[in-house]
Design an enzyme around this catalytic site. Structure first.
Site, PDB file in Angstrom:
ATOM      1  N   LYS A   1     -10.739  44.173  -3.719  1.00 51.31           N
ATOM      2  CA  LYS A   1      -9.886  44.299  -2.343  1.00 51.31           C
ATOM      3  C   LYS A   1      -9.450  43.464  -1.483  1.00 51.31           C
ATOM      4  O   LYS A   1     -10.308  42.535  -1.800  1.00 51.31           O
ATOM      5  CB  LYS A   1     -11.542  44.941  -1.439  1.00 51.31           C
ATOM      6  CG  LYS A   1     -11.252  45.574   0.528  1.00 51.31           C
ATOM      7  CD  LYS A   1     -12.560  45.810   1.254  1.00 51.31           C
ATOM      8  CE  LYS A   1     -12.249  46.788   2.070  1.00 51.31           C
ATOM      9  NZ  LYS A   1     -12.987  47.275   2.620  1.00 51.31           N
TER      10      LYS A   1
ATOM     11  N   VAL B   1     -20.000  41.924  11.798  1.00 46.52           N
ATOM     12  CA  VAL B   1     -21.623  41.729  10.925  1.00 46.52           C
ATOM     13  C   VAL B   1     -21.657  40.629   9.779  1.00 46.52           C
ATOM     14  O   VAL B   1     -23.481  39.963   9.151  1.00 46.52           O
ATOM     15  CB  VAL B   1     -21.883  43.358  10.974  1.00 46.52           C
ATOM     16  CG1 VAL B   1     -23.000  43.336   9.382  1.00 46.52           C
ATOM     17  CG2 VAL B   1     -21.189  44.181  12.045  1.00 46.52           C
ATOM     18  N   GLY B   2     -21.335  40.052   9.506  1.00 46.70           N
ATOM     19  CA  GLY B   2     -21.349  39.078   8.588  1.00 46.70           C
ATOM     20  C   GLY B   2     -22.182  39.363   7.093  1.00 46.70           C
ATOM     21  O   GLY B   2     -22.297  38.522   6.766  1.00 46.70           O
ATOM     22  N   LEU B   3     -21.263  40.813   6.193  1.00 47.68           N
ATOM     23  CA  LEU B   3     -21.524  41.016   5.236  1.00 47.68           C
ATOM     24  C   LEU B   3     -23.309  40.580   5.389  1.00 47.68           C
ATOM     25  O   LEU B   3     -23.838  41.152   4.245  1.00 47.68           O
ATOM     26  CB  LEU B   3     -21.005  39.906   3.828  1.00 47.68           C
ATOM     27  CG  LEU B   3     -19.651  40.906   3.754  1.00 47.68           C
ATOM     28  CD1 LEU B   3     -19.382  39.589   3.210  1.00 47.68           C
ATOM     29  CD2 LEU B   3     -19.355  42.197   4.236  1.00 47.68           C
TER      30      LEU B   3
ATOM     31  N   LYS C   1     -21.276  49.910   1.042  1.00 46.56           N
ATOM     32  CA  LYS C   1     -21.344  47.870   2.279  1.00 46.56           C
ATOM     33  C   LYS C   1     -21.193  47.245   1.277  1.00 46.56           C
ATOM     34  O   LYS C   1     -22.863  47.401   0.692  1.00 46.56           O
ATOM     35  CB  LYS C   1     -22.497  48.082   3.483  1.00 46.56           C
ATOM     36  CG  LYS C   1     -22.212  46.971   4.451  1.00 46.56           C
ATOM     37  CD  LYS C   1     -23.343  46.999   5.458  1.00 46.56           C
ATOM     38  CE  LYS C   1     -23.086  45.731   6.298  1.00 46.56           C
ATOM     39  NZ  LYS C   1     -22.713  44.487   5.971  1.00 46.56           N
TER      40      LYS C   1
ATOM     41  N   CYS D   1     -13.267  37.274   2.040  1.00 49.06           N
ATOM     42  CA  CYS D   1     -14.944  37.330   2.185  1.00 49.06           C
ATOM     43  C   CYS D   1     -14.222  35.425   2.108  1.00 49.06           C
ATOM     44  O   CYS D   1     -14.069  34.476   1.688  1.00 49.06           O
ATOM     45  CB  CYS D   1     -16.336  37.499   1.733  1.00 49.06           C
ATOM     46  SG  CYS D   1     -15.813  37.499  -0.018  1.00 49.06           S
TER      47      CYS D   1
END
Length: 312
Positions: free
Chosen positions: A174, A76-78, A50, A140
């Site tokens: 990514k 989830v917001g990292l 993660k 992000c």
């Protein structure tokens, strides 16, 4: 190859050689060995953890996850413990499990990406022996660009990759699926990416019709699962056609060996299994078994025979 003979599934993502092309996807198997009771980590091509920032991050308010047709949406917001704690507490467990580790890093600013890279560079070399690559999650929000995602701007994707040069490891960018994906992918490569991971979740939202407001605590979220499979395949296909020399890791909607074959034919050299793991924690191993069986039944002796086959 005669049918019935075991295929050779080893693959290379740039300088990174893996025994097979099936990995976990970041954000779906935790930060360490949470799924070790279900998966032999050493049997997978690699384990992608993660995404980690250079600091601890609390993530978004609940609710964070909700099912959608053929997939899920998450916000989830990292959330994560930060790289320093992960290096001290989780990486040794992954090494003991025999995993080849891909560290996923993220940040809200370019300085965050640089700080994460520096932390990896300064880590104990013995602890880092199991780390084969760094996946730079540029999908992000970027606080320096009015909250736009780094991956939605060629210039910012380039800058984020350049900021991570100090880590000294192969870097995979990514990216999200956007209309400018080929240009953004090229910019990420110019910034130092040795490979591309395509694609991250797609922006979406679910409305609670009784409460008359967004269901997730942070409003919108990222859609993943079988629903985004065709989008991911198209993204891989288009980028491979434009940048055939750049290795691609395909992710999005993969839940079977046939899904993996499709992604490989589109141009990926490896695949990541993500959302399917929530329904079946053994999904990555299942995909690997089914991929091997598919190759055997179709007379495919080496993985290279499939990579980019749809372009021939």
């Amino acid at each position: 190859m005669s049918r019935g003979r075991k295929p050779e599934l080893d693959t290379a993502i740039g300088s990174v050689r893996l025994p097979n092309p099936v990995m976990t996807a970041s954000g779906t198997v935790g930060h360490g060995t949470e799924l070790a009771r279900y998966l032999d980590y050493s049997a997978l091509g690699a384990v992608v953890v993660k995404s980690l920032a250079p600091y601890e991050w609390p993530g978004n308010p609940p609710p964070r996850v909700h099912p959608v047709p053929a997939g899920m949406i998450n916000s989830v917001g990292l959330r994560g413990p930060g790289l320093p704690r992960w290096l001290a507490e989780e990486l040794p467990l992954l090494a003991d499990a025999g995993a080849r580790v891909v560290v996923s890093i993220w940040g809200r600013t370019l300085d965050d990406f640089a700080a994460a890279s520096d932390l990896l560079s300064a880590a104990d070399p013995r602890a880092m022996e199991t780390v084969v690559a760094v996946e730079v999650n540029v999908s992000c929000p970027n606080l320096e660009d009015r909250g736009r995602m780094f991956s939605h701007s060629a210039a910012m994707a380039n800058a984020a990759l350049a900021a991570t040069a100090s880590c000294g490891l192969p870097r995979w960018a990514k990216l999200s699926a956007t209309g400018d994906l080929v240009d953004i992918a090229a910019a990420a490569v110019e910034g130092g990416a040795s490979a591309l991971t395509l694609v991250n979740t797609l922006l979406g939202m679910v409305i609670d019709t009784e409460a008359r407001k967004p269901l997730l605590g942070a409003g919108g979220g990222g859609v993943s699962g079988r629903a985004i499979g065709p989008v991911a395949v198209r993204a891989v296909y288009d980028v491979y056609a434009a940048l055939p020399e750049v290795p691609i890791v395909g992710v999005g909607g993969i839940a079977s060996g046939a899904d993996a074959v499709e992604m490989l034919m589109a141009g990926a050299r490896a695949v990541q299994v993500g959302t399917a793991t929530f329904a079946n924690p053994r999904a990555p191993a299942k995909v690997l078994r089914e991929l091997a069986r598919w190759c055997t039944s179709h007379g495919v002796s080496r993985l290279d025979e499939l990579i980019g086959a749809a372009h021939e």
